[in-house]
Design an enzyme around this catalytic site. Structure first.
Site, mmCIF file in Angstrom:
data_model
loop_
_atom_site.group_PDB
_atom_site.id
_atom_site.type_symbol
_atom_site.label_atom_id
_atom_site.label_comp_id
_atom_site.label_asym_id
_atom_site.label_seq_id
_atom_site.Cartn_x
_atom_site.Cartn_y
_atom_site.Cartn_z
ATOM 1 N N SER A 149 0.527 -126.148 23.780
ATOM 2 C CA SER A 149 1.007 -127.475 23.386
ATOM 3 C C SER A 149 1.757 -128.098 24.555
ATOM 4 O O SER A 149 2.383 -127.381 25.353
ATOM 5 C CB SER A 149 1.961 -127.346 22.195
ATOM 6 O OG SER A 149 2.748 -128.521 22.064
ATOM 7 N N TYR A 162 9.235 -123.658 18.157
ATOM 8 C CA TYR A 162 7.788 -123.890 18.304
ATOM 9 C C TYR A 162 7.415 -123.969 19.787
ATOM 10 O O TYR A 162 6.443 -123.345 20.233
ATOM 11 C CB TYR A 162 7.420 -125.192 17.585
ATOM 12 C CG TYR A 162 6.021 -125.691 17.881
ATOM 13 C CD1 TYR A 162 4.914 -125.080 17.298
ATOM 14 C CD2 TYR A 162 5.800 -126.791 18.722
ATOM 15 C CE1 TYR A 162 3.629 -125.543 17.550
ATOM 16 C CE2 TYR A 162 4.525 -127.260 18.985
ATOM 17 C CZ TYR A 162 3.439 -126.630 18.398
ATOM 18 O OH TYR A 162 2.167 -127.084 18.661
HETATM 19 P P1 NAP Z 1 -3.443 -128.263 11.384
HETATM 20 O O1 NAP Z 1 -4.254 -129.505 11.197
HETATM 21 O O2 NAP Z 1 -2.141 -128.139 10.680
HETATM 22 O O3 NAP Z 1 -4.390 -127.000 11.001
HETATM 23 C C1 NAP Z 1 -3.861 -125.712 11.124
HETATM 24 C C2 NAP Z 1 -4.955 -124.686 10.945
HETATM 25 O O4 NAP Z 1 -4.394 -123.391 11.148
HETATM 26 C C3 NAP Z 1 -5.566 -124.685 9.571
HETATM 27 O O5 NAP Z 1 -6.938 -124.367 9.674
HETATM 28 C C4 NAP Z 1 -4.809 -123.574 8.857
HETATM 29 O O6 NAP Z 1 -5.572 -122.924 7.844
HETATM 30 C C5 NAP Z 1 -4.536 -122.594 9.981
HETATM 31 N N1 NAP Z 1 -3.297 -121.843 9.742
HETATM 32 C C6 NAP Z 1 -2.016 -122.297 9.859
HETATM 33 N N2 NAP Z 1 -1.156 -121.336 9.523
HETATM 34 C C7 NAP Z 1 -1.880 -120.248 9.175
HETATM 35 C C8 NAP Z 1 -1.550 -118.934 8.725
HETATM 36 N N3 NAP Z 1 -0.276 -118.544 8.551
HETATM 37 N N4 NAP Z 1 -2.554 -118.080 8.466
HETATM 38 C C9 NAP Z 1 -3.847 -118.456 8.628
HETATM 39 N N5 NAP Z 1 -4.215 -119.686 9.041
HETATM 40 C C10 NAP Z 1 -3.249 -120.566 9.317
HETATM 41 O O7 NAP Z 1 -3.121 -128.008 12.915
HETATM 42 P P2 NAP Z 1 -3.664 -128.709 14.259
HETATM 43 O O8 NAP Z 1 -2.864 -129.905 14.509
HETATM 44 O O9 NAP Z 1 -5.129 -128.785 14.250
HETATM 45 O O10 NAP Z 1 -3.174 -127.611 15.323
HETATM 46 C C11 NAP Z 1 -4.024 -126.599 15.836
HETATM 47 C C12 NAP Z 1 -3.348 -125.971 17.057
HETATM 48 O O11 NAP Z 1 -3.077 -126.994 18.015
HETATM 49 C C13 NAP Z 1 -2.008 -125.308 16.751
HETATM 50 O O12 NAP Z 1 -1.877 -124.136 17.519
HETATM 51 C C14 NAP Z 1 -0.998 -126.352 17.226
HETATM 52 O O13 NAP Z 1 0.225 -125.766 17.595
HETATM 53 C C15 NAP Z 1 -1.722 -126.940 18.398
HETATM 54 N N6 NAP Z 1 -1.268 -128.287 18.773
HETATM 55 C C16 NAP Z 1 -1.381 -129.318 17.902
HETATM 56 C C17 NAP Z 1 -0.933 -130.585 18.280
HETATM 57 C C18 NAP Z 1 -1.017 -131.785 17.378
HETATM 58 O O14 NAP Z 1 -0.436 -132.811 17.735
HETATM 59 N N7 NAP Z 1 -1.702 -131.713 16.271
HETATM 60 C C19 NAP Z 1 -0.360 -130.757 19.554
HETATM 61 C C20 NAP Z 1 -0.273 -129.672 20.413
HETATM 62 C C21 NAP Z 1 -0.726 -128.435 20.004
HETATM 63 P P3 NAP Z 1 -5.260 -123.241 6.268
HETATM 64 O O15 NAP Z 1 -5.524 -124.677 6.078
HETATM 65 O O16 NAP Z 1 -6.217 -122.386 5.498
HETATM 66 O O17 NAP Z 1 -3.843 -122.870 6.046
#
Ligand code: NAP
Length: 257
Positions: A149, A162
């Site tokens: 991130s 985080y």
């Molecule tokens: P998201 O939309 O919240 O989706 C999270 C995903 O991870 C879902 O498929 C969820 O599955 C799974 N997950 C979360 N906690 C879990 C657990 N305890 N056990 C199993 N599965 C779990 O997240 P996103 O925004 O796409 O983020 C994906 C990655 O990108 C993360 O590592 C995040 O830190 C990183 N990131 C995101 C952003 C942003 O702005 N969105 C920015 C920088 C980095 P379920 O739905 O089944 O729970």
């Protein structure tokens, strides 16, 4: 379909049911990979991704495993092994995308031990042991892609613990790349900025000022979409990235340059 650059490869995307992981799963499937769409709780979302991939002529299956709990890696891999076999794939895999994560918003004062332990268990311990046990399944010449991130580079005091987890993910990336390089395996991280997913829905869709602030962070003047990040993941999964390892590739639209 089936003539893509990843034809014959098997990929696992953790957190492939929503957001960035979903876009990555769909993108890798488009290139011809058989994709394991991992999820924790949201089975309907994972099945929807599998359905969408199949509708486009791709191949995928869903794998359930809650991460951050003891035995998470074992549960995930045994389910993966079983289903990959059912889908006619050779044992093992070629591409591991460690994407699943949680992002509690908490300043140093607000961070309880429970919050701290959970975010490290899901974002650091789970990918560590998933990778450890994945290495015996990953074929030589394989790819490990970790999702970091921008908060590992840009100070965001509201998400301190985080941000620390993503620092750990970046060290895992560099040091593991050295450890597995002799097998031709590359290990890289992709570093998204603010991306429009469920994780950021409150900020981006809650009030217009949040969306404006997020867009203004990027030199390109807009908020990132999951596909913007997935394309970089696809590059790191492809043969085109074969001479890149141990790196953090920014996919934040030039946020806070
Ligand atoms: P998201 O939309 O919240 O989706 C999270 C995903 O991870 C879902 O498929 C969820 O599955 C799974 N997950 C979360 N906690 C879990 C657990 N305890 N056990 C199993 N599965 C779990 O997240 P996103 O925004 O796409 O983020 C994906 C990655 O990108 C993360 O590592 C995040 O830190 C990183 N990131 C995101 C952003 C942003 O702005 N969105 C920015 C920088 C980095 P379920 O739905 O089944 O729970």
């Amino acid at each position: 379909m089936g003539m893509g650059s990843l034809t014959g490869k098997t990929a696992l995307v953790t957190g492939g049911s929503r957001g960035i992981g979903r876009a990555a799963a769909e993108r890798l499937a488009k290139e011809g990979a058989l994709v394991a769409v991992h999820y924790g709780r949201n089975e309907a979302a994972a099945e929807e991704v599998v359905k969408a991939i199949r509708a486009e002529g791709g191949a995928a299956f869903a794998v359930k495993a809650e991460l951050g709990v003891h035995g998470d890696a074992e549960t995930l891999w045994s389910e993966f092994d079983r289903q990959a076999l059912d889908h006619g794939a050779a044992a093992g895999l070629d591409i591991l995308v460690n994407n699943a994560g949680v992002a509690p918003r908490a300043s140093i004062e607000e961070t309880t031990r429970e919050v701290f332990d959970e975010v490290f268990a899901v974002n650091v311990r789970a990918p560590f042991f998933l990778t450890q046990q994945g290495l015996k399944r990953l074929r030589d010449g394989g790819r490990i892609i970790n999702v970091s991130s921008g908060t590992a580079r840009i100070a965001v005091p509201d998400a301190l613990a985080y941000s620390m987890t993503k620092g750990a993910v970046e060290i895992l990336t560099r040091t593991l790349a050295q450890a597995v390089g002799s097998r031709g395996i590359t290990v890289n991280a992709v570093s998204p900025g603010i991306t429009d997913t469920d994780m950021t829905a409150g900020m981006l869709h809650g009030d217009p000022a949040g969306a404006r602030m997020a867009a203004d962070m990027s030199a390109l003047g807009r908020v990132g979409q999951p596909g913007d990040v997935a394309d970089v993941i696809a590059f790191l999964a492809s043969d085109a990235s074969r001479w890149v390892t141990g790196q953090v590739v920014d996919a934040s639209g030039g946020s806070r340059l």
